[in-house]
Design an enzyme around this catalytic site. Structure first.
Site, PDB file in Angstrom:
ATOM      1  N   SER A 110       0.867  -1.182   0.000  1.00 40.12           N
ATOM      2  CA  SER A 110       0.000   0.000   0.000  1.00 40.12           C
ATOM      3  C   SER A 110       0.898   1.224   0.000  1.00 40.12           C
ATOM      4  O   SER A 110       2.085   1.131   0.306  1.00 40.12           O
ATOM      5  CB  SER A 110      -0.878   0.032   1.250  1.00 40.12           C
ATOM      6  N   ASP A 111       0.349   2.380  -0.331  1.00 38.27           N
ATOM      7  CA  ASP A 111       1.098   3.610  -0.076  1.00 38.27           C
ATOM      8  C   ASP A 111       0.875   3.980   1.391  1.00 38.27           C
ATOM      9  O   ASP A 111       0.076   3.350   2.111  1.00 38.27           O
ATOM     10  CB  ASP A 111       0.680   4.729  -1.040  1.00 38.27           C
ATOM     11  N   HIS A 112       1.592   5.008   1.804  1.00 37.35           N
ATOM     12  CA  HIS A 112       1.656   5.420   3.205  1.00 37.35           C
ATOM     13  C   HIS A 112       0.257   5.629   3.816  1.00 37.35           C
ATOM     14  O   HIS A 112      -0.458   6.542   3.432  1.00 37.35           O
ATOM     15  CB  HIS A 112       2.412   6.739   3.252  1.00 37.35           C
ATOM     16  N   GLY A 113      -0.114   4.763   4.735  1.00 34.66           N
ATOM     17  CA  GLY A 113      -1.378   4.943   5.449  1.00 34.66           C
ATOM     18  C   GLY A 113      -2.629   4.769   4.604  1.00 34.66           C
ATOM     19  O   GLY A 113      -3.734   5.132   5.021  1.00 34.66           O
ATOM     20  N   ALA A 114      -2.473   4.198   3.415  1.00 31.03           N
ATOM     21  CA  ALA A 114      -3.597   4.193   2.461  1.00 31.03           C
ATOM     22  C   ALA A 114      -4.750   3.296   2.904  1.00 31.03           C
ATOM     23  O   ALA A 114      -5.898   3.541   2.529  1.00 31.03           O
ATOM     24  CB  ALA A 114      -3.103   3.768   1.086  1.00 31.03           C
TER      25      ALA A 114
END
Ligand code: NOJ
Length: 785
Positions: free
Chosen positions: A303-307
Site C-alpha cells: 500500500s502507499d503510506h497509510g492508504a
C-alpha cells in the site's frame, strides 16, 4: 468495476518466467551468493533451491500472528525507536521497514529478525527515486535525455549505492503519466507520453534489479508506482480522484506500469487515489483482474503510506476493521506505515470476514519477494558484516560524480538561444544572479532520498570551477524564491529536517538593486530562477505556472539593463514562460540536476557539452490550456494554426497550441531532416514497413539530436490521437555529418485498445511522421492490409 482486455495478435512470455528459469539454473549450478547457515529461516534449507517448496514449507510452520506480522511495513522514525522496533521484529510482528538507510542501522533490525522464532528475514526499503547518495536529475530530467543508457546509468548506480547501504528494495520507478503540470509530482515522473515512459519504466526496472534472480547483492528490488493512474488526479490536486474511461486508461495511462511488470518488477506500490469510484487500495479489479490475471504479475503489492486507513476517509469503509477487510480481499499485501492489518486481521479472520486464503495469498507474495531479494539465502546479503561498514556513509569516495555529471548534462533542454548567446565564453565578466544560483538543497530536487545538500555543486560553484581565473564572476542573489509569506510557510511546514526556504531579510528593492549593479558591470547575466524544490513535490499542487512575482521583478530589472540575459531554469514542472520567451536571450531548462548539477550546467553554458535534451512534456502557454498534451484525440472541428478561428476548438484570448511542444529542444548546432521514405506502401498483418530519414548536422559543432517517429491512425473504429510516439533514436553527429535513421514499424506499433478493449491493429491507412520534435514533422503513408 470490470474491464477486460484481449490481444488479438501477440502472445507474451512474461519475463518473470524467464527469470525463474534462469534462477533455477544458477541455483543448481551453485552460483548464487553463499548463505550463512546459522542466519537463515527455519524452513528446510534443502528446499532452498525451489522457491515454491521452500515458501510452502515455511508457511506450514507459521502461526496466524506470524503471518499477520509479515504484512506490516514499518516506517522508521521518531514514533518507532530502534530498540522497540527490534523487539517488534523479534516478536514476528514486522515484514519489512523503510527509511533506515545504513548497514549499521539495518543490521540490529535484521538481528532482531534472526531472534524471532522462525528467523524470517525482514527487508529494508527506501525511496531511491533518482539517486541514493549520489543524486541524479529528477525524473523529468532523466526523461529529457531521451537516452535509455543514461537512465540505466542513473538507476544502476542508484541501486548499487542503495544496496551498499543495506537496502533491499526501492519504491521506484515512478511511472505515472502526467498531463497536468499543476500536479507537484509531475517532477518525479517521466512526463506525458505512454511510449517514452514505458521504455524508461522497463529500462529502470532492469537497471535497478539486474538480470539475476534472486536479485544480486548489488541491486535492489523495484516497486513500480503508483498503481494506477495517480498522475491523472482531478485538477492536478494531489490525492484527488481519477475518473477515466477505459480506452484512455488502457491506451495512455496503463502501459508504463505494464512495461515495468513485464520487465520483471518484483513489487507494485498501490496508488492513493480512487479510480472511477473505487480506491486503488481496495480495488479488486485493479489488483487482481488486471494486475494478476491479465498481466500475470506474481510479485508483491504494498500500500502507499497509510492508504488502508484512508479507505475510511474515502468513505468506502466504515472503520479500520472494514478498511483492512476491503484492502486484503482486494489484494493489497502489505500495509505501509500503519497498524491496521496487525490490529484488525485477527478479529476479521475469527469472524470469517477474511478467509485464511486471503491472508495466505498475501503472506506467500511477501515471502516470495524476500526469496527473490535473496534474503532467504542470506538475510545479510546487502547489510554485510560490521567490519565492512563504511567509516563515513557520506564519504566523498562513495559518490559517483562523473556519472552524475554526464547524465545531468544530457538531461537539460535548451529552449531559446537568440543571436547564439550561448555558449558563453570563459572570458570577460559574468553576473550570476537569482535565488537558485547558490542553493545546495534545491539542486537535489524532490525525493532526493539520502542525497546530502552540502555535497551538491551549485551553479555558482560550477561556473567558478569552469572559468577559474579566466573570467570574472560576480554573484548577487537578487530575489527570494518568493516574498509570499503564506507560500514560504507552507513550503517550510512540509516534512523537511530543517526549513528549506530561507528568506534573505533585505528588502526586495535592495536585492534587485544589487543584482542590477552586478549586471551593469558584466558582459552577460545568468539568472538562475524557478521553483524551490518543495514547490514541485508531493502535496505541492499549484494553481499558477508562473514564476513567483519576486523573481519576475528581478528579471524585468535585469532586462532593463540591456545586457544579454540567460535564464537557467530550475523547476519540477512546465512553467508559463511567455515573458521569458519574449525577453530572454537564452533559456536553459535544467530541471533539478542533482549532486553534480552546477558542473553539468556549466558544461552546457560554456559549450563543453552541446545540449541534446528534448522535452518529455508539453509546455502550455497558460494554466487555462491544461491539459495540453501533444497526443490528444482527433476532433470534428480542430483548430488549425494560421487559419482565422471560427467555430473550431480553441481559446480566443491567446495563441493556441503549446508554448514549447513535446519532443522540442535546441542544440548549439543545427540539424536538418530529409523527407521520410517508406520501404513499401502496404504492410501485411505480420509484416513490417521500414521508415527512413536522413538527419544532417548542418552547423559548426558536433552534437546529438533525437529523431522521433510518430504514427497517426488515419481512420479507425474509434477516435484516435492526432499522433503517437512509437520510436526514437538519439543520434550523435559530427559537424557536417549526416546519417540515415531507419525505424522498423510492425503491427505492434499500430495496435491500440478499441472500444471492446481488444488490442488490435486495424487495417487501413497509417501516416508516419518523423521529426526532431512532435510538431515539425515530415510525413508519408502506408496501408495495413
Ligand atoms: C508516500 C508516497 O506517495 C510514495 O511515493 C512513497 O514511496 C511513500 N510515501 C514512502 O515514502
Amino acid at each position: 468495476m470490470k474491464y477486460s482486455a484481449t490481444s488479438s495478435v501477440v502472445a507474451r512470455t512474461p519475463h518473470h518466467q524467464r527469470f525463474t528459469a534462469l534462477a533455477s539454473v544458477l541455483l543448481i549450478a551453485g552460483l548464487l551468493t553463499s548463505f550463512a547457515p546459522d542466519a537463515q529461516a527455519q524452513a528446510n534449507p534443502a528446499l532452498l533451491k525451489d522457491k515454491a517448496a521452500f515458501v510452502n514449507d515455511l508457511m506450514k510452520q507459521m502461526t496466524l500472528d506470524e503471518k499477520i506480522g509479515q504484512l506490516r511495513l514499518v516506517s522508521i522514525g521518531p514514533e518507532m525507536p530502534a530498540k522497540k522496533l527490534a523487539d517488534e521484529i523479534a516478536a514476528g510482528r514486522v515484514g519489512g521497514t523503510f527509511n533506515s538507510v545504513t548497514r549499521k542501522d539495518n543490521r540490529p533490525l535484521q538481528d532482531g529478525a534472526m531472534r524471532s522464532r522462525l528467523k524470517i528475514p525482514i527487508f529494508f526499503a527506501y525511496d531511491v527515486i533518482h539517486g541514493h547518495r549520489t543524486t541524479f536529475p529528477i525524473g523529468l530530467g532523466l526523461a529529457s535525455a531521451w537516452d535509455l543508457d543514461a537512465v540505466a546509468t542513473a538507476m544502476r548506480t542508484s541501486a548499487n549505492e542503495a544496496a551498499a547501504d543495506g537496502l533491499d528494495m526501492t519504491f521506484a520507478p515512478m511511472v505515472d503519466i502526467s498531463r497536468d503540470p499543476r500536479w507537484g509530482r509531475t517532477s518525479e515522473g517521466f512526463g506525458e507520453d505512454p511510449y517514452l515512459v514505458s521504455r524508461i519504466a522497463e529500462v529502470s526496472v532492469r537497471a535497478l534489479q539486474g538480470e539475476q534472480k534472486p536479485i544480486a547483492a548489488d541491486r535492489v528490488m523495484a516497486s513500480v508506482k503508483h498503481f494506477a493512474l495517480y498522475g491523472a488526479v482531478e485538477g492536478g490536486r494531489d490525492y484527488n480522484v481519477v475518473n477515466m474511461d477505459p480506452m484512455r486508461m488502457y491506451n495512455d495511462y496503463l502501459p508504463p506500469y505494464r512495461a515495468a511488470v513485464d520487465a520483471g518488477a518484483g513489487a507494485v506500490m498501490v496508488a492513493l487515489n480512487s479510480i472511477n469510484g473505487t480506491p486503488a487500495t481496495s480495488n479488486t479489479w485493479l489488483l487482481q483482474d488486471l494486475l494478476r490475471k491479465d498481466w500475470g504479475f506474481k510479485g508483491l503489492t504494498v500500500s502507499d503510506h497509510g492508504a488502508i486507513t484512508e479507505l475510511v476517509n474515502h468513505g468506502v469503509a466504515h472503520d479500520e476493521t472494514e478498511a483492512a477487510q476491503l484492502a486484503i480481499k482486494a489484494g493489497t499485501d502489505m500495509s505501509m506505515a500503519d497498524q491496521v492489518y496487525l490490529g484488525q486481521l485477527p478479529g476479521l479472520l475469527k469472524s470469517g470476514k477474511v478467509a485464511q486464503q486471503d491472508l495466505d495469498n498475501a503472506v506467500r507474495e511477501i515471502l516470495d519477494a524476500k526469496y527473490d531479494m535473496g534474503l532467504f539465502h542470506d538475510p545479510y546479503l546487502r547489510i554485510g558484516r560490521a567490519d565492512g561498514d563504511p567509516a563515513e556513509v557520506n564519504a566523498e569516495s562513495r559518490l559517483h560524480r562523473a556519472a552524475a555529471r554526464q547524465v545531468a548534462a544530457q538531461s537539460m533542454v535548451l529552449l531559446e538561444n537568440r543571436n547564439a548567446t550561448l555558449p558563453l565564453k570563459k572570458a570577460g565578466s559574468i553576473a550570476l544572479v537569482g535565488p537558485l544560483a547558490d542553493s545546495h538543497i534545491d539542486m537535489l530536487g524532490s525525493w532526493s532520498g539520502a542525497g546530502v545538500d552540502k555535497q551538491t555543486i551549485t551553479l555558482k560553484q560550477g561556473l567558478q570551477d569552469a572559468v577559474g581565473d579566466k573570467a570574472k564572476l560576480v554573484y548577487a542573489r537578487g530575489a527570494n524564491i518568493t516574498d509570499d509569506k503564506h507560500i514560504v510557510d507552507y513550503l517550510n511546514f512540509m516534512n523537511w529536517d530543517a526549513p528549506e526556504v530561507v528568506q534573505d531579510k533585505r528588502s526586495p528593492q535592495a536585492m534587485i538593486a544589487e543584482a542590477v549593479r552586478a549586471a551593469r558591470k558584466a558582459d552577460v547575466v545568468v539568472a538562475a530562477v524557478g521553483e524551490s524544490r518543495g514547490m514541485s513535490h508531493e502535496s505541492s499542487s499549484r494553481t499558477q505556472l508562473t514564476l513567483p512575482d519576486s523573481q519576475v521583478a528581478l528579471l524585468k530589472a535585469l532586462k532593463a539593463t540591456g545586457k544579454p540575459l540567460v535564464l537557467v531554469l530550475m523547476n519540477g514542472r512546465p512553467l508559463d514562460l511567455n515573458w521569458a520567451r519574449e525577453n530572454a536571450s537564452a533559456i536553459l531548462e535544467t530541471w533539478y540536476t542533482g549532486t553534480e548539477g552546477g558542473h553539468a550546467i556549466a558544461d552546457i553554458l560554456f559549450g563543453d557539452v552541446n545540449p541534446s535534451g528534448k522535452l518529455p512534456i508539453t509546455f502550455p502557454r497558460s494554466v487555462g490550456q491544461i491539459p495540453s498534451y501533444y497526443n490528444h484525440a482527433r476532433l470534428g472541428r480542430p483548430f488549425t494554426e494560421g487559419k482565422p478561428g471560427n467555430y473550431t476548438s480553441q481559446y480566443y484570448e491567446e495563441p493556441n497550441g503549446p508554448l514549447y511542444p513535446f519532443g522540442y529542444g535546441l542544440s548549439y548546432t543545427g540539424f536538418s531532416l530529409s523527407g521520410v521514405t517508406l520501404s513499401q506502401s502496404t504492410m501485411k498483418a505480420d509484416g513490417k514497413v521500414e521508415a527512413s530519414v536522413t538527419v544532417k548536422n548542418t552547423g559548426q559543432r558536433d552534437g546529438a539530436t533525437v529523431v522521433q517517429l510518430y504514427i497517426r491512425d488515419v481512420a479507425a473504429s474509434v477516435v484516435r490521437p492526432v499522433k503517437e510516439l512509437k520510436d526514437f533514436r538519439k543520434v550523435m553527429l559530427k559537424a557536417g555529418e549526416q546519417q540515415e535513421v531507419r525505424f522498423v514499424i510492425d503491427a505492434k506499433a499500430l495496435k491500440f485498445y478499441n472500444a471492446r478493449l481488444e488490442h488490435v491493429a486495424e487495417p487501413g491507412e497509417f501516416q508516419v511522421q518523423v521529426g526532431l520534435d512532435s510538431k515539425d514533422v515530415k510525413a508519408a503513408s502506408f496501408t495495413l492490409e
